[in-house]
Design a protein around this motif. Structure first.
Motif, mmCIF file in Angstrom:
data_model
loop_
_atom_site.group_PDB
_atom_site.id
_atom_site.type_symbol
_atom_site.label_atom_id
_atom_site.label_comp_id
_atom_site.label_asym_id
_atom_site.label_seq_id
_atom_site.Cartn_x
_atom_site.Cartn_y
_atom_site.Cartn_z
ATOM 1 N N GLN A 51 -17.048 -1.646 36.785
ATOM 2 C CA GLN A 51 -16.065 -1.090 37.715
ATOM 3 C C GLN A 51 -16.642 -0.992 39.123
ATOM 4 O O GLN A 51 -15.926 -1.111 40.120
ATOM 5 C CB GLN A 51 -15.591 0.280 37.216
ATOM 6 C CG GLN A 51 -14.556 0.148 36.093
ATOM 7 C CD GLN A 51 -14.384 1.399 35.267
ATOM 8 O OE1 GLN A 51 -15.057 2.398 35.500
ATOM 9 N NE2 GLN A 51 -13.484 1.361 34.296
ATOM 10 N N GLN A 52 -17.952 -0.807 39.165
ATOM 11 C CA GLN A 52 -18.646 -0.645 40.450
ATOM 12 C C GLN A 52 -18.881 -1.998 41.135
ATOM 13 O O GLN A 52 -18.691 -2.136 42.338
ATOM 14 C CB GLN A 52 -19.987 0.035 40.148
ATOM 15 C CG GLN A 52 -20.756 0.521 41.358
ATOM 16 C CD GLN A 52 -22.093 1.136 40.919
ATOM 17 O OE1 GLN A 52 -22.281 1.518 39.756
ATOM 18 N NE2 GLN A 52 -23.025 1.231 41.849
ATOM 19 N N VAL A 53 -19.294 -2.987 40.343
ATOM 20 C CA VAL A 53 -19.658 -4.292 40.902
ATOM 21 C C VAL A 53 -18.484 -5.246 40.704
ATOM 22 O O VAL A 53 -18.215 -5.694 39.602
ATOM 23 C CB VAL A 53 -20.890 -4.863 40.177
ATOM 24 C CG1 VAL A 53 -21.325 -6.157 40.848
ATOM 25 C CG2 VAL A 53 -22.015 -3.863 40.156
ATOM 26 N N LYS A 54 -17.818 -5.594 41.764
ATOM 27 C CA LYS A 54 -16.587 -6.394 41.626
ATOM 28 C C LYS A 54 -16.834 -7.891 41.846
ATOM 29 O O LYS A 54 -17.829 -8.299 42.420
ATOM 30 C CB LYS A 54 -15.553 -5.918 42.650
ATOM 31 C CG LYS A 54 -15.311 -4.416 42.600
ATOM 32 C CD LYS A 54 -13.921 -4.101 42.083
ATOM 33 C CE LYS A 54 -13.636 -2.619 42.214
ATOM 34 N NZ LYS A 54 -13.354 -1.961 40.948
ATOM 35 N N ASN A 55 -15.894 -8.701 41.361
ATOM 36 C CA ASN A 55 -15.875 -10.141 41.628
ATOM 37 C C ASN A 55 -17.153 -10.871 41.238
ATOM 38 O O ASN A 55 -17.712 -11.645 42.002
ATOM 39 C CB ASN A 55 -15.579 -10.394 43.119
ATOM 40 C CG ASN A 55 -14.235 -9.816 43.509
ATOM 41 O OD1 ASN A 55 -13.251 -9.988 42.796
ATOM 42 N ND2 ASN A 55 -14.208 -9.088 44.616
ATOM 43 N N ILE A 56 -17.581 -10.614 40.004
ATOM 44 C CA ILE A 56 -18.783 -11.259 39.476
ATOM 45 C C ILE A 56 -18.412 -12.617 38.867
ATOM 46 O O ILE A 56 -17.450 -12.729 38.125
ATOM 47 C CB ILE A 56 -19.371 -10.378 38.346
ATOM 48 C CG1 ILE A 56 -19.824 -9.024 38.887
ATOM 49 C CG2 ILE A 56 -20.517 -11.088 37.637
ATOM 50 C CD1 ILE A 56 -20.917 -9.120 39.873
ATOM 51 N N ASP A 57 -19.219 -13.641 39.195
ATOM 52 C CA ASP A 57 -19.007 -14.962 38.594
ATOM 53 C C ASP A 57 -19.883 -15.178 37.375
ATOM 54 O O ASP A 57 -19.551 -15.976 36.496
ATOM 55 C CB ASP A 57 -19.319 -16.063 39.625
ATOM 56 C CG ASP A 57 -18.392 -15.991 40.817
ATOM 57 O OD1 ASP A 57 -17.165 -16.114 40.614
ATOM 58 O OD2 ASP A 57 -18.889 -15.785 41.941
#
Lengths: 199, 199
Positions: A51-57
């Motif tokens: 939820q904290q780290v967004k837009n992970i590939d």
């Protein structure tokens, strides 16, 4: 690509992280270090991280180590304890993370040689790694939105021989370069459901 | 030989038990049937069984079936529940039984094809079978007193196609004879640490 590396400060992470950072944006995570703190043995902690780290590939996990055990006194209770981080922790990263990664993103997990080659004193570690391999095969056909998943199965790495080599006589260590190459391959090539055996 | 068959009344057990009975003394065990009652999801029940049935040369387990699951909602809690019988139950048979079997006795466990070939809806079953394979490799070099251990990994058997075939389109069923032969091989041949893939 934006890559989350869990265990970025460990033996393998220390070599892999700067290599991937040459071409990608890296977010480091770990229990006691890294930009994001996460305890992968806790589902709640994993959820908070995503939820904290967004837009992970991509999400790479090289966090947990396998246990040592004594087969003659081994119990279900100890196995359950040993399974928490490296088995359930990594599976939870995928089961929970499948909702958060970007379309066509990828997971890379870490198992180990004892799945295929038994040594005394690592029964729990063997089950964890064998279970992870079959999990990755299944997950590769289940994951939504083009998500990929692979697992790197290293033997002992050369940087660990001084500390652990005496436990596994005859086990050939692999070079850090060979191992880092395997993790990079899971990021850069369009593969899924692969067990990359580095030994 | 004196052979304890757990799950003697199941689909496979019904064919295997009379075949082995031609040459061996058989003791049947099961949760709801058999000469001995055992719930392999309970360590206590397993201990009671081994204390009750003495001088066993071989212990064959064909008792537990794998779970079905939905990957998008799968949780650690459900996996733990699914692991109880077929994974922990069979491992406990060995961890506890290693003290009770006669010298040079043998264990034969049952895994399944999904360890190697993924199908949708059987992630838990895949992990169970993959974990069992690595457990058997480890146990084969750990067991004391010449004890042997092997695992039979069947695909769907022909006798189950009518009930379950629709779940696994394209999965080739194996003949009961081929499968019974594999179990017999683990009893009659001096092999250990083998995964007998019957598919």
């Amino acid at each position: 690509m934006k890559i989350l590396i869990i265990g970025a400060n460990g033996t393998i992470g220390k070599k892999l992280t700067p290599q991937l950072a040459k071409q990608h944006e890296i977010i480091t995570a770990g229990r006691n270090s890294g930009e994001v703190r996460v305890d992968i043995s806790s589902e709640e902690s994993i959820k908070e991280m995503f939820q904290q780290v967004k837009n992970i590939d991509a999400c790479i996990c090289i966090a947990a180590s396998g246990p040592l055990d004594n087969f003659s006194t081994l119990t279900e209770k100890q196995l359950l304890e040993d399974f928490k981080g490296k088995l359930f922790g990594q599976m939870n990263l995928v089961l929970i993370g499948q909702e958060y990664l970007n379309n066509n993103g990828c997971f890379t997990l870490t198992s180990g040689v004892f799945a295929d080659i038994p040594y005394k004193g690592v029964t729990g570690g063997a089950i964890i790694s064998g279970g992870l391999h079959s999990f990755v095969l299944s997950a590769s056909i289940e994951l939504p939105r083009g998500l990929r998943i692979n697992v790197v199965s290293p033997s002992m790495v050369e940087d660990s021989v001084a500390d652990f080599g005496y436990l596994f006589p005859g086990l050939k260590a692999v070079s850090m370069k060979e191992l880092v190459d395997a993790y990079e391959k899971t990021i850069n090539e369009n593969i899924t459901g692969q067990i990359l055996r580095v030994y």
